[in-house]
Design a protein around this motif. Structure first.
Motif, short mmCIF file in Angstrom:
data_model
loop_
_atom_site.label_atom_id
_atom_site.label_comp_id
_atom_site.label_asym_id
_atom_site.label_seq_id
_atom_site.Cartn_x
_atom_site.Cartn_y
_atom_site.Cartn_z
N ARG A 139 -4.03 -3.23 17.28
CA ARG A 139 -2.83 -3.38 16.45
C ARG A 139 -2.97 -4.56 15.50
O ARG A 139 -2.61 -4.45 14.31
N GLU A 140 -3.46 -5.69 15.98
CA GLU A 140 -3.61 -6.87 15.12
C GLU A 140 -4.60 -6.60 13.99
O GLU A 140 -4.40 -7.06 12.85
N THR A 141 -5.65 -5.85 14.28
CA THR A 141 -6.63 -5.53 13.23
C THR A 141 -5.98 -4.68 12.14
O THR A 141 -6.17 -4.95 10.94
N LEU A 142 -5.23 -3.68 12.54
CA LEU A 142 -4.58 -2.81 11.54
C LEU A 142 -3.48 -3.54 10.79
O LEU A 142 -3.25 -3.29 9.60
N ILE A 143 -2.79 -4.47 11.46
CA ILE A 143 -1.79 -5.29 10.76
C ILE A 143 -2.46 -6.14 9.70
O ILE A 143 -1.96 -6.28 8.57
N TYR A 144 -3.60 -6.72 10.04
CA TYR A 144 -4.32 -7.58 9.08
C TYR A 144 -4.67 -6.79 7.82
O TYR A 144 -4.37 -7.22 6.70
N PHE A 145 -5.29 -5.62 7.99
CA PHE A 145 -5.69 -4.84 6.82
C PHE A 145 -4.47 -4.24 6.13
O PHE A 145 -4.44 -4.12 4.90
N GLY A 146 -3.44 -3.89 6.91
CA GLY A 146 -2.23 -3.37 6.28
C GLY A 146 -1.56 -4.41 5.40
O GLY A 146 -1.09 -4.10 4.29
N TRP A 147 -1.48 -5.65 5.87
CA TRP A 147 -0.90 -6.71 5.05
C TRP A 147 -1.71 -6.95 3.78
O TRP A 147 -1.15 -7.22 2.71
N ILE A 148 -3.02 -6.87 3.90
CA ILE A 148 -3.86 -7.04 2.71
C ILE A 148 -3.49 -6.00 1.65
O ILE A 148 -3.43 -6.31 0.45
N TYR A 149 -3.23 -4.78 2.10
CA TYR A 149 -2.92 -3.70 1.16
C TYR A 149 -1.44 -3.66 0.79
O TYR A 149 -0.99 -2.71 0.14
N ALA A 190 -10.25 3.74 11.08
CA ALA A 190 -8.80 3.60 11.03
C ALA A 190 -8.38 2.50 10.06
O ALA A 190 -7.37 2.63 9.35
N ALA A 191 -9.15 1.41 10.01
CA ALA A 191 -8.83 0.33 9.08
C ALA A 191 -8.95 0.76 7.64
O ALA A 191 -8.25 0.25 6.76
N ALA A 192 -9.85 1.73 7.36
CA ALA A 192 -9.99 2.24 6.00
C ALA A 192 -8.90 3.25 5.65
O ALA A 192 -8.55 3.41 4.49
N LEU A 193 -8.35 3.91 6.66
CA LEU A 193 -7.34 4.96 6.42
C LEU A 193 -5.92 4.42 6.44
O LEU A 193 -4.99 5.14 6.06
N ILE A 194 -5.71 3.18 6.86
CA ILE A 194 -4.37 2.69 7.18
C ILE A 194 -3.42 2.77 6.00
O ILE A 194 -2.23 3.04 6.16
#
Length: 772
Positions: A139-149, A190-194
């Motif tokens: 979850r923290e990984t996807l939050i990090y990349f989601g915030w970037i985007y 998943a990090a690329a698709l988020i």
């Protein structure tokens, strides 16, 4: 043609400019009579070939003759053997590499141009490496990349649930480092698709994934491209899985062999699988080149190439050979007679957009920090520190341990130093008992013993010996630091010397003097004993004069030592070195902290992934600056507390300027750490570079020895080193009490600020251009 190539024999296609053309020209020239002109033209061909492909010692990555068109809303399968240039091409598409020539347009703009969104949120990128933080949860990984985007946390959580189910990932609270290899690959996907990008670039996303899940991923890719919302470029080792792609580009040796739909390729080349198509195209590419084995002959003759029912192969040619290699076959050298039959198809690409870019205001260029990027970076850095609390405690506590060791070990007077004494005024019994009688008051008896008592008060250990030779031998064997001898009539001669005054004979002067031989191999100890022997004698004379009710000043040398303008009457080396040591500790710990953090991200591919997602080098540096600066503040606070409160080092100036200068020097160390991490590729090289700079800075910046004592050739360069002016500035604040309005003080601040700008500029340039 230019002047250099004028007169060279023409080729069938003058529009091409690849290495095979230049080799062909050279071969034609070698068949002609050797003249100055032909030799010059041969050299031109060699230079042109080297310019394009490099030499064996300095090869270049070449993507020659590529004409790639990816329609919007399609899945484009990019296939080819290892080393053929797939990843290099993807790096160019996402704006991380630059072309020497040619054009790349992605989503209507040039990659890297202002406002193109490439690199940026319009692209979703999954590299070959995992490129994730192992200490973070899913979850923290996807939050990090989601915030970037630019996504909100609620949106990320909603999309996380969907991706976990589709990619069959475990609970979102699992740490990435605890996932299996296949699960980590899916987590990277998943990090690329988020954020549902317009262009999704996947570099071998299905490696290590079971066939059922692989089909699920492909079904999802087909679904998201169905309505033209997303375009997908995918590379894979599993060639036949790209049957679901809308378009396939087959690459080999930096060139496209074909760019068509899977069905068209199978039908055109009469093959049952895409692997057979690639093999046939590879053979066609090698036609006209030397074949070195019967295996190659069997492979070629067994193929039914379109338009070549009975290919005539000539085994006698000596032309350069090609190879089929990599995932699609063993190394097979082959050649054939005739022209290259497998040329890339002519693709009519849509017209390129106009060169004019939209205008931007000055504010657009000045606003280099994006709020969502900084939020994600700072949160990520603090989270990494929290997950590595043991490491952070060590990093914060290390400078405290170092300043404690410095204050306890450096600058204190040595104690317990042994002196071998030969006193001929003692009887044999007194010598055997190691006893020297002392007579108090105005009594001129056994003055040698009275003097030695004052010498003992200076923490010197006295050992008596019968002869001067015995005492000297003890010093030679390293059992004592010096030898002192008194004559048998030392006391009488010393009194007579006072009574005779200016008429004292030389014999009395000789017997009234004690003889001293020191071991000066250790300068600090030798100098200390030299000082203490004289100070003890001054105290001895002053004591006798007082006891005899005489003015003690009679025994002083005619020099009046007033209070020093700056510093202490008895200098303390700890205070002298403290300024430089404090700055050095903070500087190099900051170097180690920042260079280590950046190198971890670079070597694991995280830095590259962040740059592709749109984060700039300036933002990455600023994110590290914010978090590491807070760590440095803790370090600085603890160092100053232990220096001035616990060990009570001298501080005569304002504490504010001390704190600001130490913090600025630590910030300078952080920027130097950025330079190291951007300049080298691994932790070992970074360690060597940091250690290699440590000793020169210690020796040349006036930290342990004044610059005035250096060789003239070193004085000028030493003045421009990062710690030289700051050390002198801090020393002036601590020992002289000067404030910021003094040039010696503010020059230290200015010099450190200039070095910060230099290091930051170098770091940003390396981040921007090192990848090419």
């Amino acid at each position: 043609m230019d002047a250099e190539t004028e007169g060279l024999p023409p080729l069938q296609s003058e529009t091409t400019n690849n290495v095979i053309d230049w080799k062909a020209r050279r071969k034609i020239l070698k068949s002609q009579p050797s003249t100055v002109a032909t030799r010059r033209q041969q050299a031109v061909c060699v230079r042109r070939a080297h310019k394009i492909y490099g030499t064996k010692k300095n090869p270049n990555v070449i993507l020659d003759g590529l004409n790639m068109t990816v329609p919007k809303g399609t899945i484009y399968g990019l296939l080819g053997a290892s080393g053929c240039g797939k990843t290099t091409l993807l790096s160019c598409i996402v704006g991380r590499r630059r072309l020497n020539s040619g054009e790349i347009w992605v989503l209507g703009g040039r990659p890297g141009s202002k406002g193109s969104g490439v690199p940026g949120p319009r692209i979703g990128y999954m590299p070959q490496e995992i490129a994730l933080y192992g200490e973070f949860t899913i979850r923290e990984t996807l939050i990090y990349f989601g915030w970037i985007y630019g996504m909100s946390t609620d949106d990320v959580d909603e999309k996380t649930d969907f991706l976990l189910k589709m990619l069959q990932l475990p609970n979102a609270s699992r740490f990435v480092k605890n996932l299996s290899g296949g699960q980590q690959r899916r987590m990277s996907l998943a990090a690329a698709l988020i954020h549902e990008p317009e262009l999704l670039i996947l570099d071998e996303p299905t490696v290590g994934v079971d066939p059922v899940l692989r089909q699920t991923i492909w079904d999802y890719l087909v679904e998201i491209t169905k309505f033209g919302r997303t375009t997908v470029i995918i590379t894979t080792h599993y060639i036949d899985e790209t049957r679901q792609a809308h378009m396939i580009g087959l690459m080999r040796g930096g060139k496209f062999l074909a760019e068509e739909s899977p069905d068209d390729l199978l039908r055109k080349y009469q093959a049952e699988s895409l692997e057979d198509v690639f093999l046939k195209l590879s053979v066609m590419q090698n036609m006209g080149k030397r074949r070195r084995s019967s295996i190659a002959k069997e492979v070629i003759e067994s193929m039914q190439l379109p338009g070549m029912a009975n290919p005539a192969l000539d085994l006698s040619h000596d032309d350069d050979h090609g190879e089929i290699s990599g995932e699609f076959g063993d190394n097979i050298s082959m050649s054939s007679r005739g022209p290259d039959l497998a040329s890339p198809p002519i693709i009519h690409a849509p017209p390129l957009p106009p060169d004019d870019e939209p205008e931007y205001s000055c504010w657009d260029y000045l606003s280099i920090l994006k709020k969502n990027h900084m939020k994600a970076l700072i949160w990520k850095n603090f989270l990494w520190m929290w997950r590595n609390v043991g490491v952070m405690a060590f990093i914060i506590g290390l400078p405290v341990a170092q300043i404690i060791l410095f204050c306890l070990a450096i600058g204190h007077d040595p104690t317990g130093l042994k002196i071998a004494v030969t006193n001929h005024e003692l009887s044999e019994a007194q010598l055997n008992q190691q006893h020297c009688p002392i007579y108090r008051g105005c009594n001129y008896t056994m003055l040698s013993c009275r003097y030695l008592e004052f010498l003992k008060n200076r923490s010197v250990i006295i050992q008596y010996y019968g002869t001067e030779d015995e005492a000297a031998e003890v010093v030679r064997r390293g059992k004592a630091w010096g030898a002192i001898s008194f004559s048998h009539n030392y006391t009488e001669s010393l009194v007579d010397r006072t009574d005779f005054g200016q008429n004292v004979p030389d014999s009395i002067l000789e017997f009234a003097a004690m003889n001293v031989n020191l071991d000066m191999s250790n300068q600090q100890i030798g100098t200390l004993l030299y000082r203490d022997i004289q100070y003890a004698y001054a105290d001895f004379i002053e004591n006798i004069l007082k006891d005899c009710q005489l003015n003690p000043a009679i025994g002083h040398i005619p020099i009046t030592w007033n209070e020093p303008i700056y510093g202490d009457a008895i200098p303390n080396f700890t205070n002298f070195a403290a300024a430089g040591v404090q700055l050095t500790i903070i500087f190099f710990l900051s170097v180690a902290l920042t260079s280590g953090a950046m190198l971890i991200e670079r070597n694991e591919g995280i830095l590259e992934r962040c740059l592709v997602s749109g984060i700039t080098g300036v933002e990455i540096l600023c994110g590290h600056v914010v978090t590491q600066f807070l760590v440095m503040c803790f370090q600085t606070t603890l160092v100053l507390i232990f220096s001035f409160s616990v060990f009570e080092l001298t501080i005569r100036g304002e504490l504010l300027w001390v704190v600001l200068l130490v913090l600025e020097t630590g910030f300078c160390g952080m920027t130097f750490g950025f330079v190291i991490s951007c300049a080298v590729d691994n932790e070992r090289s970074a360690t060597y570079m940091a250690l290699g700079s440590f000793l020169p800075l210690i020796l040349l910046c006036g930290i342990i020895w004044p610059i005035e004592g250096m060789h003239p050739l070193l004085k000028a360069p030493a003045l421009f080193l990062p710690l030289t002016k700051s050390t002198e500035s801090l020393r002036s604040i601590l020992q002289r009490g000067w404030s910021i309005n003094n040039p010696n003080v503010y020059f230290g601040f200015i010099s450190t600020g200039i070095w910060i700008l230099i290091f930051l500029t170098i770091s940003i340039l390396l981040l921007k251009f090192k990848k090419g």
